[in-house]
Design a protein around this motif. Structure first.
Motif, PDB file in Angstrom:
ATOM      1  N   SER A 133      28.887  60.655  44.174  1.00 40.13           N
ATOM      2  CA  SER A 133      30.492  60.681  44.027  1.00 40.13           C
ATOM      3  C   SER A 133      31.275  59.603  44.933  1.00 40.13           C
ATOM      4  O   SER A 133      32.054  58.947  44.983  1.00 40.13           O
ATOM      5  N   ARG A 134      30.738  59.591  46.548  1.00 40.51           N
ATOM      6  CA  ARG A 134      31.235  58.770  47.255  1.00 40.51           C
ATOM      7  C   ARG A 134      30.992  57.301  47.018  1.00 40.51           C
ATOM      8  O   ARG A 134      31.668  56.320  47.209  1.00 40.51           O
ATOM      9  N   GLN A 135      29.810  57.185  46.400  1.00 40.75           N
ATOM     10  CA  GLN A 135      29.220  55.661  46.138  1.00 40.75           C
ATOM     11  C   GLN A 135      30.238  55.280  45.044  1.00 40.75           C
ATOM     12  O   GLN A 135      30.477  54.007  44.882  1.00 40.75           O
ATOM     13  N   GLU A 136      30.361  56.238  43.863  1.00 39.89           N
ATOM     14  CA  GLU A 136      31.438  56.009  42.749  1.00 39.89           C
ATOM     15  C   GLU A 136      32.756  55.532  43.213  1.00 39.89           C
ATOM     16  O   GLU A 136      33.417  54.548  42.696  1.00 39.89           O
ATOM     17  N   LEU A 137      33.150  56.105  44.370  1.00 41.23           N
ATOM     18  CA  LEU A 137      34.509  55.762  45.087  1.00 41.23           C
ATOM     19  C   LEU A 137      34.579  54.438  45.563  1.00 41.23           C
ATOM     20  O   LEU A 137      35.343  53.840  45.628  1.00 41.23           O
ATOM     21  N   VAL A 138      33.443  54.278  46.351  1.00 38.61           N
ATOM     22  CA  VAL A 138      33.273  53.037  46.950  1.00 38.61           C
ATOM     23  C   VAL A 138      33.191  51.690  46.088  1.00 38.61           C
ATOM     24  O   VAL A 138      34.031  50.738  46.171  1.00 38.61           O
ATOM     25  N   ASN A 139      32.526  52.132  45.093  1.00 36.18           N
ATOM     26  CA  ASN A 139      32.399  50.936  43.702  1.00 36.18           C
ATOM     27  C   ASN A 139      33.810  50.718  43.230  1.00 36.18           C
ATOM     28  O   ASN A 139      34.171  49.481  42.902  1.00 36.18           O
ATOM     29  N   ALA A 140      34.552  51.883  43.023  1.00 40.32           N
ATOM     30  CA  ALA A 140      35.896  51.735  42.447  1.00 40.32           C
ATOM     31  C   ALA A 140      36.710  50.621  43.244  1.00 40.32           C
ATOM     32  O   ALA A 140      37.384  49.994  42.820  1.00 40.32           O
ATOM     33  N   PHE A 141      36.606  51.064  44.778  1.00 38.84           N
ATOM     34  CA  PHE A 141      37.562  50.333  45.635  1.00 38.84           C
ATOM     35  C   PHE A 141      37.050  48.720  45.689  1.00 38.84           C
ATOM     36  O   PHE A 141      37.858  47.996  45.951  1.00 38.84           O
ATOM     37  N   LYS A 142      35.674  48.613  45.524  1.00 39.94           N
ATOM     38  CA  LYS A 142      35.410  47.172  45.545  1.00 39.94           C
ATOM     39  C   LYS A 142      35.851  46.336  44.397  1.00 39.94           C
ATOM     40  O   LYS A 142      36.302  45.333  44.307  1.00 39.94           O
ATOM     41  N   ILE A 143      35.903  47.026  43.270  1.00 35.91           N
ATOM     42  CA  ILE A 143      36.321  46.561  41.742  1.00 35.91           C
ATOM     43  C   ILE A 143      38.083  46.103  42.105  1.00 35.91           C
ATOM     44  O   ILE A 143      38.510  45.195  41.555  1.00 35.91           O
ATOM     45  N   ILE A 144      38.732  47.401  42.635  1.00 33.75           N
ATOM     46  CA  ILE A 144      39.956  47.424  42.947  1.00 33.75           C
ATOM     47  C   ILE A 144      40.302  45.896  43.680  1.00 33.75           C
ATOM     48  O   ILE A 144      41.356  45.166  43.492  1.00 33.75           O
ATOM     49  N   SER A 145      39.565  45.973  44.906  1.00 35.28           N
ATOM     50  CA  SER A 145      39.536  44.672  45.887  1.00 35.28           C
ATOM     51  C   SER A 145      39.600  43.244  45.128  1.00 35.28           C
ATOM     52  O   SER A 145      40.383  42.516  45.606  1.00 35.28           O
ATOM     53  N   ILE A 146      38.322  43.282  44.318  1.00 33.46           N
ATOM     54  CA  ILE A 146      38.330  42.094  43.489  1.00 33.46           C
ATOM     55  C   ILE A 146      39.379  41.538  42.594  1.00 33.46           C
ATOM     56  O   ILE A 146      39.801  40.488  42.525  1.00 33.46           O
ATOM     57  N   LYS A 147      39.960  42.609  42.085  1.00 30.59           N
ATOM     58  CA  LYS A 147      41.120  42.443  41.274  1.00 30.59           C
ATOM     59  C   LYS A 147      42.411  42.173  41.962  1.00 30.59           C
ATOM     60  O   LYS A 147      43.341  41.719  41.297  1.00 30.59           O
ATOM     61  N   LYS A 148      42.378  42.350  43.168  1.00 28.26           N
ATOM     62  CA  LYS A 148      43.330  41.951  44.255  1.00 28.26           C
ATOM     63  C   LYS A 148      44.729  42.843  43.925  1.00 28.26           C
ATOM     64  O   LYS A 148      46.095  42.224  43.869  1.00 28.26           O
ATOM     65  N   LYS A 149      44.563  44.298  43.531  1.00 29.92           N
ATOM     66  CA  LYS A 149      45.617  44.863  43.439  1.00 29.92           C
ATOM     67  C   LYS A 149      46.298  45.293  44.734  1.00 29.92           C
ATOM     68  O   LYS A 149      45.628  45.977  45.325  1.00 29.92           O
ATOM     69  N   ARG A 150      47.575  45.132  44.877  1.00 34.03           N
ATOM     70  CA  ARG A 150      48.211  45.742  46.028  1.00 34.03           C
ATOM     71  C   ARG A 150      48.680  46.912  46.144  1.00 34.03           C
ATOM     72  O   ARG A 150      48.940  47.604  47.206  1.00 34.03           O
ATOM     73  N   ILE A 151      48.967  47.571  44.911  1.00 33.07           N
ATOM     74  CA  ILE A 151      49.590  48.789  44.871  1.00 33.07           C
ATOM     75  C   ILE A 151      48.431  49.863  44.592  1.00 33.07           C
ATOM     76  O   ILE A 151      48.036  49.681  43.438  1.00 33.07           O
ATOM     77  N   ILE A 152      47.972  50.675  45.362  1.00 36.70           N
ATOM     78  CA  ILE A 152      46.990  51.508  44.999  1.00 36.70           C
ATOM     79  C   ILE A 152      47.563  52.976  44.624  1.00 36.70           C
ATOM     80  O   ILE A 152      48.298  53.468  45.198  1.00 36.70           O
ATOM     81  N   THR A 153      47.188  53.283  43.275  1.00 38.15           N
ATOM     82  CA  THR A 153      47.552  54.758  42.559  1.00 38.15           C
ATOM     83  C   THR A 153      46.453  55.422  42.476  1.00 38.15           C
ATOM     84  O   THR A 153      45.266  55.140  42.143  1.00 38.15           O
ATOM     85  N   GLU A 154      46.780  56.561  42.375  1.00 41.29           N
ATOM     86  CA  GLU A 154      45.657  57.520  41.448  1.00 41.29           C
ATOM     87  C   GLU A 154      45.112  57.091  40.381  1.00 41.29           C
ATOM     88  O   GLU A 154      43.872  57.013  40.024  1.00 41.29           O
ATOM     89  N   LYS A 155      45.734  56.734  39.214  1.00 41.31           N
ATOM     90  CA  LYS A 155      45.432  56.194  38.103  1.00 41.31           C
ATOM     91  C   LYS A 155      44.629  54.865  37.930  1.00 41.31           C
ATOM     92  O   LYS A 155      43.826  54.870  37.561  1.00 41.31           O
ATOM     93  N   LEU A 156      44.965  54.031  39.113  1.00 42.42           N
ATOM     94  CA  LEU A 156      44.309  52.983  39.130  1.00 42.42           C
ATOM     95  C   LEU A 156      42.709  52.978  39.615  1.00 42.42           C
ATOM     96  O   LEU A 156      41.839  52.706  39.276  1.00 42.42           O
ATOM     97  N   ILE A 157      42.691  54.088  40.763  1.00 40.97           N
ATOM     98  CA  ILE A 157      41.510  54.634  41.265  1.00 40.97           C
ATOM     99  C   ILE A 157      40.716  55.353  40.040  1.00 40.97           C
ATOM    100  O   ILE A 157      39.592  54.748  39.761  1.00 40.97           O
ATOM    101  N   SER A 158      41.164  56.110  39.256  1.00 41.86           N
ATOM    102  CA  SER A 158      40.506  56.719  38.064  1.00 41.86           C
ATOM    103  C   SER A 158      40.234  55.935  37.064  1.00 41.86           C
ATOM    104  O   SER A 158      39.067  56.035  36.598  1.00 41.86           O
ATOM    105  N   ASP A 159      40.927  54.702  36.814  1.00 42.32           N
ATOM    106  CA  ASP A 159      40.510  53.727  35.880  1.00 42.32           C
ATOM    107  C   ASP A 159      39.565  52.934  36.205  1.00 42.32           C
ATOM    108  O   ASP A 159      38.880  52.146  35.412  1.00 42.32           O
TER     109      ASP A 159
END
Length: 226
Positions: A133-159
């Protein structure tokens, strides 16, 4: 009372069961497959739409190579046996985790069965393979970082998790008389009802499963409210 849509299971105790019976951890893993088939049938009967099985964790690589190889062979043989039946039975298979380290033949078969069952609708079986699960979360944040999303929401993480478009489990079952989560679905179980079971996984049957489902249906779930 409407039952759960999603049940997750940490299938703990196969190895210990095998050692107790025939001094063979592999025997327990073989028996565990039989229990998986039984719980899938019961889930379908109870109209559960998602069943997530913690099949091989990212920490299981620490086990002896002979055991991990046996697990991979067991899984590959099961796919060979059930590949055509899964589509006929309208069962969808979804892989949660990073299977790049798996043996090439197994990896190909897993991707093929996932693709082949993609449009099935009776029940979705999520196989957590090389999952943490921790690696899953790390991967999610890496993807979000690549997408350059500035506003982090629970839905964004879940997606951006492996479980995108899968509802959070209402029930988490852990067999094996161990009361911990072992890095499993840590983000997704914030309001999940957790049931720790003393029985080892090969001894956990449909009657045990039904008892938990009945207990769940009697729980008043407030989600923080009164």
């Amino acid at each position: 009372m409407i039952g759960p849509k999603h049940v997750a299971i940490i299938m703990d105790g196969n190895g210990r069961w095998g050692l107790k019976k025939k001094n063979s951890r592999n025997l327990g893993h073989k028996k565990g497959i039989i229990r998986v088939e039984e719980i899938i049938k019961q889930s379908i009967k109870k109209k559960i739409k998602f069943l997530t099985l913690y099949t091989f964790s990212s920490d299981n690589w620490k086990r002896p190579k002979i055991e991990t190889n046996f697990l991979f062979t067991l899984l590959e043989n099961y796919i060979d046996k059930e590949f055509n039946n899964l589509k006929k039975k309208n069962i969808k298979i979804k892989i949660l985790g990073d299977i790049d380290k798996f043996p090439p033949s197994l990896k190909i078969k897993l991707r093929k069965v996932e693709k082949n069952t993609n449009y099935n609708t009776l029940i979705q079986i999520n196989l957590a393979l090389n999952y943490g699960s921790r690696q899953e979360l790390v991967n999610a944040f890496k993807i979000i970082s690549i997408k350059k999303k500035r506003i982090i929401t629970e839905k964004l993480i879940s997606d951006n998790l492996y479980t995108k478009n899968i509802p959070d489990p209402e029930i988490l079952i852990r067999t094996g008389n161990t009361n911990r989560l072992s890095n499993f679905l840590l983000w997704q179980i914030n309001y999940t009802e957790i049931f720790f079971v003393k029985k080892l996984w090969p001894d956990f049957g449909k009657n045990d499963f039904n008892i938990i489902l009945n207990k769940f249906n009697k729980i008043k779930r407030n989600f923080g409210a009164i």
